[in-house]
Design an enzyme around this catalytic site. Sequence first.
Site, PDB file in Angstrom:
ATOM      1  CG  ASP A  81      -2.096   0.922   1.107  1.00 34.50           C
ATOM      2  OD1 ASP A  81      -2.334   1.444  -0.004  1.00 34.50           O
ATOM      3  OD2 ASP A  81      -2.783   1.144   2.125  1.00 34.50           O
ATOM      4  N   GLY A  82       0.323   2.323  -0.605  1.00 35.15           N
ATOM      5  CA  GLY A  82       0.977   3.628  -0.528  1.00 35.15           C
ATOM      6  C   GLY A  82       1.546   4.156  -1.830  1.00 35.15           C
TER       7      GLY A  82
ATOM      8  N   GLY B 150      -0.022   5.551  -4.355  1.00 41.86           N
ATOM      9  CA  GLY B 150      -0.651   6.824  -4.711  1.00 41.86           C
ATOM     10  C   GLY B 150      -0.033   7.971  -3.922  1.00 41.86           C
ATOM     11  NE  ARG B 151      -1.385   6.672   1.365  1.00 39.50           N
ATOM     12  CZ  ARG B 151      -1.407   5.753   2.314  1.00 39.50           C
ATOM     13  NH1 ARG B 151      -1.115   6.070   3.553  1.00 39.50           N
ATOM     14  NH2 ARG B 151      -1.707   4.503   2.012  1.00 39.50           N
ATOM     15  CD1 TRP B 152       7.260   6.555  -2.434  1.00 36.66           C
ATOM     16  CD2 TRP B 152       6.968   7.032  -4.615  1.00 36.66           C
ATOM     17  NE1 TRP B 152       8.498   6.616  -3.027  1.00 36.66           N
ATOM     18  CE2 TRP B 152       8.351   6.904  -4.370  1.00 36.66           C
ATOM     19  CE3 TRP B 152       6.545   7.318  -5.906  1.00 36.66           C
ATOM     20  CZ2 TRP B 152       9.310   7.054  -5.356  1.00 36.66           C
ATOM     21  CZ3 TRP B 152       7.497   7.483  -6.905  1.00 36.66           C
ATOM     22  CH2 TRP B 152       8.867   7.345  -6.623  1.00 36.66           C
TER      23      TRP B 152
ATOM     24  NE  ARG C 141      -4.547   7.133  -6.726  1.00 34.08           N
ATOM     25  CZ  ARG C 141      -4.323   6.670  -5.491  1.00 34.08           C
ATOM     26  NH1 ARG C 141      -4.024   7.512  -4.533  1.00 34.08           N
ATOM     27  NH2 ARG C 141      -4.431   5.390  -5.239  1.00 34.08           N
TER      28      ARG C 141
ATOM     29  CG  ASN D  86      -7.943  -1.850  -5.073  1.00 34.14           C
ATOM     30  OD1 ASN D  86      -7.034  -2.652  -4.860  1.00 34.14           O
ATOM     31  ND2 ASN D  86      -8.172  -0.827  -4.255  1.00 34.14           N
ATOM     32  CD1 TRP D  87     -12.987  -5.546  -9.039  1.00 30.04           C
ATOM     33  CD2 TRP D  87     -12.362  -4.630 -10.971  1.00 30.04           C
ATOM     34  NE1 TRP D  87     -12.323  -6.519  -9.770  1.00 30.04           N
ATOM     35  CE2 TRP D  87     -11.936  -5.982 -10.956  1.00 30.04           C
ATOM     36  CE3 TRP D  87     -12.063  -3.852 -12.105  1.00 30.04           C
ATOM     37  CZ2 TRP D  87     -11.240  -6.574 -12.021  1.00 30.04           C
ATOM     38  CZ3 TRP D  87     -11.370  -4.431 -13.162  1.00 30.04           C
ATOM     39  CH2 TRP D  87     -10.977  -5.769 -13.112  1.00 30.04           C
TER      40      TRP D  87
ATOM     41  NE  ARG E  13      -2.813  -1.502   4.480  1.00 29.24           N
ATOM     42  CZ  ARG E  13      -4.067  -1.551   4.105  1.00 29.24           C
ATOM     43  NH1 ARG E  13      -4.877  -2.404   4.663  1.00 29.24           N
ATOM     44  NH2 ARG E  13      -4.534  -0.753   3.164  1.00 29.24           N
TER      45      ARG E  13
ATOM     46  NE  ARG F 132      -7.834   0.877   5.307  1.00 30.08           N
ATOM     47  CZ  ARG F 132      -7.533   2.176   5.439  1.00 30.08           C
ATOM     48  NH1 ARG F 132      -7.585   2.749   6.635  1.00 30.08           N
ATOM     49  NH2 ARG F 132      -7.179   2.900   4.389  1.00 30.08           N
TER      50      ARG F 132
HETATM   51  C1  IPE Z   1      -5.507  -2.688  -0.216  1.00 31.82           C
HETATM   52  O1  IPE Z   1      -5.097  -1.374  -0.435  1.00 31.82           O
HETATM   53  C2  IPE Z   1      -5.503  -3.438  -1.487  1.00 31.82           C
HETATM   54  C3  IPE Z   1      -4.192  -3.644  -2.110  1.00 31.82           C
HETATM   55  C4  IPE Z   1      -3.053  -3.354  -1.580  1.00 31.82           C
HETATM   56  C5  IPE Z   1      -4.226  -4.232  -3.404  1.00 31.82           C
HETATM   57  P1  IPE Z   1      -6.140  -0.194  -0.529  1.00 31.82           P
HETATM   58  O2  IPE Z   1      -5.365   1.068  -0.595  1.00 31.82           O
HETATM   59  O3  IPE Z   1      -7.112  -0.442  -1.609  1.00 31.82           O
HETATM   60  O4  IPE Z   1      -6.879  -0.327   0.877  1.00 31.82           O
HETATM   61  P2  IPE Z   1      -7.942   0.603   1.590  1.00 31.82           P
HETATM   62  O5  IPE Z   1      -9.136   0.671   0.709  1.00 31.82           O
HETATM   63  O6  IPE Z   1      -7.317   1.930   1.771  1.00 31.82           O
HETATM   64  O7  IPE Z   1      -8.215  -0.072   2.881  1.00 31.82           O
HETATM   65  C1  IPE Z   2      -1.532   0.329  -3.353  1.00 29.83           C
HETATM   66  O1  IPE Z   2      -1.328   1.693  -3.362  1.00 29.83           O
HETATM   67  C2  IPE Z   2      -1.806  -0.236  -4.719  1.00 29.83           C
HETATM   68  C3  IPE Z   2      -3.184  -0.666  -4.938  1.00 29.83           C
HETATM   69  C4  IPE Z   2      -4.134  -0.691  -4.030  1.00 29.83           C
HETATM   70  C5  IPE Z   2      -3.522  -1.107  -6.266  1.00 29.83           C
HETATM   71  P1  IPE Z   2      -2.529   2.730  -3.336  1.00 29.83           P
HETATM   72  O2  IPE Z   2      -2.925   3.041  -4.733  1.00 29.83           O
HETATM   73  O3  IPE Z   2      -3.637   2.251  -2.465  1.00 29.83           O
HETATM   74  O4  IPE Z   2      -1.837   3.984  -2.679  1.00 29.83           O
HETATM   75  P2  IPE Z   2      -2.448   4.982  -1.622  1.00 29.83           P
HETATM   76  O5  IPE Z   2      -2.944   4.165  -0.470  1.00 29.83           O
HETATM   77  O6  IPE Z   2      -3.558   5.702  -2.297  1.00 29.83           O
HETATM   78  O7  IPE Z   2      -1.318   5.856  -1.249  1.00 29.83           O
HETATM   79 MG    MG Z   3      -4.036   2.470  -0.501  1.00 28.19          MG
END
Ligand code: IPE
Ligand code: IPE
Ligand code: MG
Length: 250
Positions: A21-22, A24-26, A34, A69-70, A189, A195
């Site tokens: 995870d992260g 997008g924020r990175w 993103r 994520n869909w 995570r 979570r």
């Molecule tokens: C969880 O990340 C799913 C994956 C890492 C593929 P999300 O960024 O989608 O999780 P939430 O929705 O913030 O909990």
């Molecule tokens: C995890 O990074 C990748 C996927 C869920 C596909 P995010 O895209 O959730 O990144 P943040 O949480 O928005 O930073």
């Molecule tokens: Mg995320």
Amino acid sequence: MSLKDKIDIKKLPSHVAIIMDGNGRWAVHRGKDRNYGHQKGVDAVKEIIEKSAELGIKYLTLYAFSTENWNRPWEEVEALMELMINSLNNETTKLVNNNIVLKVIGDIDRLSVGVRKSLDYTLKQTSKCDGMTLVVALSYSSRWEMMKAVRDISYKIKEGRIDPANIDDKIFENYLTTKGIPDPELLIRTSGELRISNFLLWQIAYSELYFTETLWPDFGKEELYKALVEYQKRERRFGKTSEQVHEKGN
Ligand code: IPE
Ligand code: IPE
Ligand code: MG
């Protein structure tokens, strides 16, 4: 002593699962969009796969895309799917050379024909490998998986092929997409979120949880080693007392 040297190879978890995870924020922290973060995330994926296999981890499960994520903006979903196709196409030879076998868990029917074609190719190419198993959770969620298991078991009951009185953990696990794969001993995570986000809810019943603030594109081999060192400091009691765990033979 380097972090890697601190890892006791005899006490490695056989299965490590990661919620990556992260991304997008990175990217947003760097004034980029993103999808740039997702591209950088692929580099981290490659490094972690390579280093996990090198250490001797038997199963590595990566949460790549959840059923939730869909619901992201369509352009982001498309970019992620494109990235998946390119990564599979570019990395298949390396996976085979590293003797890594690919498995996919998730609601594959929702994926486009293009993604499924690339997946099928890599699955087939790596099917004879017998080193580390790389499990990619794609269009996956735990509730989807468990509902599917319940439905499949119910059909068998209706056909008279399963006696409800006999249903136990083992039978239930045979209907999960992770059938045959041991539960992860360690769940990591990244990005500071505390979570589980619908990931492996059944399988992580007794996993050690490791959370780090590090955003996924920054999660390199040293971060992996740090998580493993931390894991090896934990006492896994499985309901017993600490004294019982330390008794001879346990
Ligand atoms: C969880 O990340 C799913 C994956 C890492 C593929 P999300 O960024 O989608 O999780 P939430 O929705 O913030 O909990
Ligand atoms: C995890 O990074 C990748 C996927 C869920 C596909 P995010 O895209 O959730 O990144 P943040 O949480 O928005 O930073
Ligand atoms: Mg995320």
